[in-house]
Design a protein around this motif. Structure first.
Motif, PDB file in Angstrom:
ATOM      1  N   MET A  94       0.840  -1.182   0.000  1.00 11.39           N
ATOM      2  CA  MET A  94       0.000   0.000   0.000  1.00 11.39           C
ATOM      3  C   MET A  94       0.889   1.250   0.000  1.00 11.39           C
ATOM      4  SD  MET A  94      -2.588   1.351   2.949  1.00 11.39           S
ATOM      5  CE  MET A  94      -4.168   0.875   2.306  1.00 11.39           C
ATOM      6  N   VAL A  95       0.619   2.168  -0.913  1.00  4.41           N
ATOM      7  CA  VAL A  95       1.400   3.401  -1.022  1.00  4.41           C
ATOM      8  C   VAL A  95       0.933   4.396   0.038  1.00  4.41           C
ATOM      9  CG1 VAL A  95       1.907   5.394  -2.495  1.00  4.41           C
ATOM     10  CG2 VAL A  95       1.869   3.095  -3.479  1.00  4.41           C
ATOM     11  N   LYS A  96       1.897   4.923   0.795  1.00  5.30           N
ATOM     12  CA  LYS A  96       1.588   5.927   1.817  1.00  5.30           C
ATOM     13  C   LYS A  96       2.314   7.246   1.569  1.00  5.30           C
ATOM     14  CE  LYS A  96       0.530   2.600   5.416  1.00  5.30           C
ATOM     15  NZ  LYS A  96       0.912   2.055   6.736  1.00  5.30           N
ATOM     16  N   GLY A  97       3.381   7.191   0.781  1.00  3.80           N
ATOM     17  CA  GLY A  97       4.136   8.405   0.484  1.00  3.80           C
ATOM     18  C   GLY A  97       4.439   8.500  -1.000  1.00  3.80           C
ATOM     19  N   ILE A  98       4.454   9.728  -1.521  1.00  6.39           N
ATOM     20  CA  ILE A  98       4.755   9.960  -2.938  1.00  6.39           C
ATOM     21  C   ILE A  98       5.884  10.984  -3.026  1.00  6.39           C
ATOM     22  CG2 ILE A  98       3.889  10.614  -5.207  1.00  6.39           C
ATOM     23  CD1 ILE A  98       1.063   9.972  -4.226  1.00  6.39           C
ATOM     24  N   VAL A  99       6.908  10.628  -3.795  1.00  6.17           N
ATOM     25  CA  VAL A  99       8.063  11.494  -4.019  1.00  6.17           C
ATOM     26  C   VAL A  99       7.989  12.011  -5.449  1.00  6.17           C
ATOM     27  CG1 VAL A  99      10.578  11.606  -4.101  1.00  6.17           C
ATOM     28  CG2 VAL A  99       9.442  10.197  -2.353  1.00  6.17           C
ATOM     29  N   PHE A 100       7.963  13.324  -5.605  1.00 11.66           N
ATOM     30  CA  PHE A 100       7.867  13.954  -6.917  1.00 11.66           C
ATOM     31  C   PHE A 100       9.180  14.594  -7.318  1.00 11.66           C
ATOM     32  CE2 PHE A 100       3.510  13.965  -5.436  1.00 11.66           C
ATOM     33  CZ  PHE A 100       2.771  13.702  -6.583  1.00 11.66           C
ATOM     34  N   ASP A 101       9.536  14.423  -8.601  1.00 13.79           N
ATOM     35  CA  ASP A 101      10.545  15.268  -9.227  1.00 13.79           C
ATOM     36  C   ASP A 101       9.818  16.568  -9.583  1.00 13.79           C
ATOM     37  OD1 ASP A 101      12.768  16.237 -10.606  1.00 13.79           O
ATOM     38  OD2 ASP A 101      12.360  15.078 -12.401  1.00 13.79           O
ATOM     39  N   MET A 102      10.544  17.631  -9.886  1.00 11.53           N
ATOM     40  CA  MET A 102       9.890  18.900 -10.205  1.00 11.53           C
ATOM     41  C   MET A 102       9.876  19.198 -11.705  1.00 11.53           C
ATOM     42  SD  MET A 102      10.506  22.737  -8.672  1.00 11.53           S
ATOM     43  CE  MET A 102      11.941  23.170  -9.659  1.00 11.53           C
ATOM     44  N   ASP A 103      11.062  19.427 -12.300  1.00 10.88           N
ATOM     45  CA  ASP A 103      11.123  19.815 -13.705  1.00 10.88           C
ATOM     46  C   ASP A 103      10.753  18.638 -14.590  1.00 10.88           C
ATOM     47  OD1 ASP A 103      11.567  21.300 -16.009  1.00 10.88           O
ATOM     48  OD2 ASP A 103      13.736  21.000 -15.981  1.00 10.88           O
ATOM     49  N   THR A 132      -1.370  20.490 -12.191  1.00 12.45           N
ATOM     50  CA  THR A 132      -0.417  20.299 -11.090  1.00 12.45           C
ATOM     51  C   THR A 132      -1.014  20.620  -9.724  1.00 12.45           C
ATOM     52  OG1 THR A 132       1.525  20.625 -12.498  1.00 12.45           O
ATOM     53  CG2 THR A 132       1.808  21.029 -10.146  1.00 12.45           C
ATOM     54  N   LYS A 133      -1.477  21.825  -9.529  1.00  9.10           N
ATOM     55  CA  LYS A 133      -1.967  22.209  -8.194  1.00  9.10           C
ATOM     56  C   LYS A 133      -3.174  21.376  -7.791  1.00  9.10           C
ATOM     57  CE  LYS A 133      -3.124  26.041  -5.195  1.00  9.10           C
ATOM     58  NZ  LYS A 133      -3.224  27.501  -5.032  1.00  9.10           N
ATOM     59  N   ARG A 134      -4.105  21.199  -8.690  1.00 10.25           N
ATOM     60  CA  ARG A 134      -5.328  20.444  -8.399  1.00 10.25           C
ATOM     61  C   ARG A 134      -5.002  19.000  -8.013  1.00 10.25           C
ATOM     62  NH1 ARG A 134      -7.523  21.615 -12.904  1.00 10.25           N
ATOM     63  NH2 ARG A 134      -6.852  19.769 -14.009  1.00 10.25           N
ATOM     64  N   ALA A 135      -4.112  18.369  -8.771  1.00  7.69           N
ATOM     65  CA  ALA A 135      -3.759  16.973  -8.503  1.00  7.69           C
ATOM     66  C   ALA A 135      -3.042  16.838  -7.158  1.00  7.69           C
ATOM     67  CB  ALA A 135      -2.890  16.426  -9.626  1.00  7.69           C
ATOM     68  N   LEU A 136      -2.097  17.734  -6.884  1.00  6.15           N
ATOM     69  CA  LEU A 136      -1.367  17.658  -5.620  1.00  6.15           C
ATOM     70  C   LEU A 136      -2.264  17.961  -4.429  1.00  6.15           C
ATOM     71  CD1 LEU A 136       2.034  19.309  -6.576  1.00  6.15           C
ATOM     72  CD2 LEU A 136       1.559  16.888  -6.233  1.00  6.15           C
ATOM     73  N   GLU A 137      -3.181  18.892  -4.615  1.00  2.05           N
ATOM     74  CA  GLU A 137      -4.121  19.229  -3.546  1.00  2.05           C
ATOM     75  C   GLU A 137      -4.927  17.994  -3.147  1.00  2.05           C
ATOM     76  OE1 GLU A 137      -5.850  23.562  -2.817  1.00  2.05           O
ATOM     77  OE2 GLU A 137      -6.541  22.602  -4.653  1.00  2.05           O
ATOM     78  N   SER A 138      -5.340  17.232  -4.134  1.00  7.93           N
ATOM     79  CA  SER A 138      -6.095  16.008  -3.883  1.00  7.93           C
ATOM     80  C   SER A 138      -5.211  14.923  -3.244  1.00  7.93           C
ATOM     81  CB  SER A 138      -6.689  15.501  -5.200  1.00  7.93           C
ATOM     82  OG  SER A 138      -7.306  14.255  -5.018  1.00  7.93           O
ATOM     83  N   LEU A 139      -4.020  14.741  -3.775  1.00 11.22           N
ATOM     84  CA  LEU A 139      -3.127  13.687  -3.283  1.00 11.22           C
ATOM     85  C   LEU A 139      -2.662  13.930  -1.851  1.00 11.22           C
ATOM     86  CD1 LEU A 139      -1.005  13.177  -6.513  1.00 11.22           C
ATOM     87  CD2 LEU A 139      -2.570  11.487  -5.501  1.00 11.22           C
ATOM     88  N   LYS A 140      -2.471  15.188  -1.467  1.00 12.80           N
ATOM     89  CA  LYS A 140      -1.952  15.471  -0.122  1.00 12.80           C
ATOM     90  C   LYS A 140      -2.952  15.087   0.977  1.00 12.80           C
ATOM     91  CE  LYS A 140      -3.141  20.380   0.443  1.00 12.80           C
ATOM     92  NZ  LYS A 140      -3.934  20.331   1.649  1.00 12.80           N
ATOM     93  N   ASP A 160      -4.407  12.173   1.152  1.00  9.59           N
ATOM     94  CA  ASP A 160      -4.251  10.742   1.448  1.00  9.59           C
ATOM     95  C   ASP A 160      -2.810  10.268   1.548  1.00  9.59           C
ATOM     96  OD1 ASP A 160      -7.083  10.229   1.390  1.00  9.59           O
ATOM     97  OD2 ASP A 160      -6.979  10.394  -0.797  1.00  9.59           O
ATOM     98  N   TYR A 161      -1.862  11.088   1.109  1.00  4.10           N
ATOM     99  CA  TYR A 161      -0.466  10.647   1.050  1.00  4.10           C
ATOM    100  C   TYR A 161       0.465  11.733   1.587  1.00  4.10           C
ATOM    101  CZ  TYR A 161      -2.719   7.521  -2.265  1.00  4.10           C
ATOM    102  OH  TYR A 161      -3.581   6.621  -2.856  1.00  4.10           O
TER     103      TYR A 161
END
Length: 196
Positions: free
Chosen positions: A1-10, A80-88, A90-91
């Motif tokens: 089960m995924v609990k954390g997400i690590v994003f690259d930026m560029d 970007t902002k919408r997706a991260l807002e949702s993901l934060k 739960d993760y």
């Protein structure tokens, strides 16, 4: 089960569209030698140990080119902002980037997402993507298999797998890459997590 997400930026949250010719010229002024694009980070890493003054000047030159790119050529991906807002919700979210701290924080402020990330690791922390991912996993205090890395290059996926994390690669426009889970938008992450 995924609990954390690590994003690259560029390439993942935004596209900076760095002009590599300008970058190489700026570094040539500082280092008095032309550095090939693929060697920039390894040269800087070596300088960090051998010549702190030239290392500092090289980082200043890199930051200047990146800050100019933010002002002149940066492309913000609309989801970007919408997706991260949702993901934060739960993760736990972490950012890793080979950009400098100053350019990174400027991008995050422009997007209004700086507070979405529990930690941010830049080239000042490490020039190695694998080491950055390891720093992120250690910070999260999660087992590696509970951490998903989102990158835009094969190296991001390779480094994530070397650490023991799951990985997705994002390609805009979408392009299938053999042996890798590929998405075309950050909005696809939640669905992909269900399939992992």
């Amino acid at each position: 089960m995924v609990k954390g997400i690590v994003f690259d930026m560029d390439g993942v949250l935004v596209a900076l569209h760095l002009d590599m010719d300008i970058l190489q010229e700026k570094l040539k002024e500082v280092l008095e030698a032309r550095i090939e694009a693929q060697q920039i980070f390894s040269v800087c890493e070596k300088l960090s140990v051998e010549d702190h003054e030239r290392y500092r000047k090289a980082l200043e030159a890199l930051d200047k080119v990146e800050l100019d790119a933010i002002d002149e050529t940066m492309e913000i991906f609309p989801e970007t902002k919408r997706a991260l807002e949702s993901l934060k919700e739960d993760y736990e979210l972490i950012l890793v980037t080979l950009q400098g701290k100053s350019p990174t924080y400027k991008v995050l402020e422009i997007l209004g997402i700086r507070d979405f990330f529990k930690a941010i690791f830049t080239r000042e922390d490490s020039f190695s993507r694998q080491e950055q991912i390891k720093l992120a996993v250690d910070f999260l205090e999660l087992p590696c298999e509970e951490v998903l890395v989102i990158g835009d290059r094969r190296n991001d996926v390779r480094c994530a797998r070397n650490v023991g994390c799951k990985a997705l690669i994002i390609k805009r426009p979408y392009k299938e890459i053999k042996g890798m889970a590929v998405i075309s938008s950050l909005e696809e992450i939640s669905k992909e997590i269900e399939n992992i």
